[in-house]
Design an enzyme around this catalytic site. Structure first.
Site, PDB file in Angstrom:
ATOM      1  N   PHE A 113       0.842  -1.187   0.000  1.00  0.00           N
ATOM      2  CA  PHE A 113       0.000   0.000   0.000  1.00  0.00           C
ATOM      3  C   PHE A 113       0.887   1.250   0.000  1.00  0.00           C
ATOM      4  CE2 PHE A 113      -2.994   3.092   1.773  1.00  0.00           C
ATOM      5  CZ  PHE A 113      -4.086   2.843   0.955  1.00  0.00           C
ATOM      6  N   ASP A 184       2.265  -6.174   6.996  1.00  0.00           N
ATOM      7  CA  ASP A 184       1.078  -5.333   7.114  1.00  0.00           C
ATOM      8  C   ASP A 184      -0.125  -6.253   6.882  1.00  0.00           C
ATOM      9  OD1 ASP A 184      -1.113  -3.666   6.646  1.00  0.00           O
ATOM     10  OD2 ASP A 184       0.086  -2.113   5.687  1.00  0.00           O
ATOM     11  N   TYR A 209     -10.478  -1.131  10.960  1.00  0.00           N
ATOM     12  CA  TYR A 209     -11.718  -0.603  10.363  1.00  0.00           C
ATOM     13  C   TYR A 209     -12.183  -1.416   9.155  1.00  0.00           C
ATOM     14  CZ  TYR A 209      -7.968   1.937   7.871  1.00  0.00           C
ATOM     15  OH  TYR A 209      -6.815   2.264   7.208  1.00  0.00           O
ATOM     16  N   LYS A 210     -11.335  -2.346   8.666  1.00  0.00           N
ATOM     17  CA  LYS A 210     -11.746  -3.117   7.491  1.00  0.00           C
ATOM     18  C   LYS A 210     -12.506  -4.374   7.948  1.00  0.00           C
ATOM     19  CE  LYS A 210      -7.644  -1.630   4.909  1.00  0.00           C
ATOM     20  NZ  LYS A 210      -8.150  -0.708   3.898  1.00  0.00           N
ATOM     21  N   ARG A 356     -13.227  -3.700  -7.129  1.00  0.00           N
ATOM     22  CA  ARG A 356     -12.817  -4.541  -6.001  1.00  0.00           C
ATOM     23  C   ARG A 356     -14.048  -4.945  -5.185  1.00  0.00           C
ATOM     24  NH1 ARG A 356      -8.529  -2.323  -1.598  1.00  0.00           N
ATOM     25  NH2 ARG A 356     -10.274  -0.962  -1.162  1.00  0.00           N
TER      26      ARG A 356
END
Ligand SMILES: Cc1ncc(COP(=O)(O)O)c(C=O)c1O
Length: 397
Positions: A113, A184, A209-210, A356
């Protein structure tokens, strides 16, 4: 057996919506509203500052860290919550580089990322010690782990395609070459089985939060392997990472354990929201979740490939090589995603052409998958994306 119908009933999912974006922001656990209201009223309201002791607000970061530890195969006492993932990446990399002082190369891949690479670039500049960030293609990471490399820093599951690295093999290769490994887990925690301990990872970081469903801006986590717990120097030496913060010493002395990775005051309200999500996670067996997640993703791939000739699979076909998302390439992907969202199927778009879709058995079932594919077919076949309003880029995609 995990009861996935029960877990689905524990989330608020708006009527008519099929939510395939839990890989970006998980939905609201129904219990979170009451928990936060109760915290506001009974703790912040009534206890005021005494809440830090009476309600043990200060203990939340490690208590919740231990609950996350179970989901990522970490040893209890070695995960702490706080700050944002970008900050945790910086902390992990700074500590890891110091633990390998003779070497200068940070190895990463172009599937990592952007913030991970940007944080590395910023840190390297601040250190001014001749470090280099070396970025290779994901398939070439293994052969580039040489005896020059100080730290291998990777996102386990690629945020664009969902391609998954072999954490165990790459960590072993890194160690064999005398390098440390930082993982990560932003797209792994709550998405797939992770075994940090078994893989021998040195550091890991991730967000909540995902897939963990902690809410927008929910705190990040950091894992420090037991072997580094007392030697990893915290680069961000904030007062709450001090061994005795309330001694208000003149000089910094790191906490003896994972609490050294605290920086400042924890986000208590956000931690309470995350607790509600973790109550759901307590009912989940990660091995069962993984099997079901692969089935849902396989089904989506089959359905979309049969229905949508203009879309090309961008994710690995083999479930074992994927995280818990499926991506398709489509030149008009941005507009098509906007058209889909307007019809109740929420996924997201990653530049330049990736549509996605995140799948989690926690609140998505086979019926949702088929319905989503039918709606996508309608958007594709009838070019429903071809409208000016769908082509206008929003600030957040
Ligand atoms: C792999 C990965 N790392 C880091 C981040 C960003 O972290 P944050 O914005 O929480 O600091 C993201 C955000 O989506 C991500 O996917």
């Amino acid at each position: 057996m995990t009861d996935f119908a029960k877990t689905k009933s524990m989330f608020y999912l708006p009527d008519g919506v099929i939510y395939l974006d839990g890989n970006s922001l998980g939905p609201l656990p129904l219990a979170a509203k009451d928990r936060i209201y109760a915290m506001m009223q009974d703790e912040w309201g009534e206890m005021l500052i005494t809440g830090w002791n009476k309600a043990d607000w200060m203990g939340l970061s490690t208590q919740i860290g231990d609950r996350v530890a179970r989901l990522i195969g970490a040893e209890p006492g070695h995960v702490i919550m706080g700050d944002t993932l970008s900050i945790k990446v910086y902390q992990a990399l700074a500590s890891a580089l110091e633990l390998n002082p003779g070497r200068k190369v940070v190895l990463s891949d172009n599937g990592n990322f952007p913030t991970d690479r940007y944080m590395a670039q910023g840190l390297i500049k601040s250190l001014s010690a001749g470090h280099e960030l070396r970025v290779v293609n994901p398939e070439e990471v293994e052969k580039n782990i040489t005896d020059e490399v100080a730290v291998v820093m990777l996102t386990e599951v690629d945020y664009r395609t969902g391609r998954k690295h072999d954490m165990k093999a790459l960590t072993k290769k890194a160690h064999d070459q005398g390098a440390l490994c930082i993982w990560d887990l932003a797209h792994s925690a709550g998405a797939i089985e992770v075994d940090l301990q078994g893989a021998g990872a040195d550091f890991a970081v991730g967000c909540s939060y995902k897939y963990l469903n902690g809410g927008p801006g929910a705190p990040a986590f950091i894992y420090v392997a037991p072997k580094h717990a007392k030697t990893a120097r915290p680069a961000l030496s904030g007062w709450l990472g001090h061994e005795a913060p309330f001694a208000f010493d003149l000089d910094y002395r790191p906490h003896t354990g994972i609490e050294r990775m605290r920086v400042g005051t924890p986000p208590v309200i956000a931690l309470k929201a995350l607790e509600s999500a973790l109550d759901i996670w307590d009912m989940v067996d990660m091995a069962e979740l993984r099997i079901k997640s692969i089935k849902l993703c396989d089904l989506f791939i089959r359905e979309v490939e049969a229905r949508c000739p203009n879309l090309t699979l961008a994710s690995p076909r083999n479930g074992a090589e994927r995280g818990s998302q499926v991506s398709f390439r489509f030149d008009e992907g941005y507009a098509a995603m906007r058209a889909l969202i307007a019809r109740g199927v929420i996924g997201d778009f990653r530049s330049p052409d990736i549509m996605r879709f995140g799948f989690t058995p926690l609140y998505i079932n086979g019926r949702d998958v088929i319905r989503a594919a039918e709606i996508l077919e309608n958007v594709d076949k009838n070019q429903l994306w071809d409208k000016p309003e769908y082509k206008l880029k929003s600030r957040v995609t």
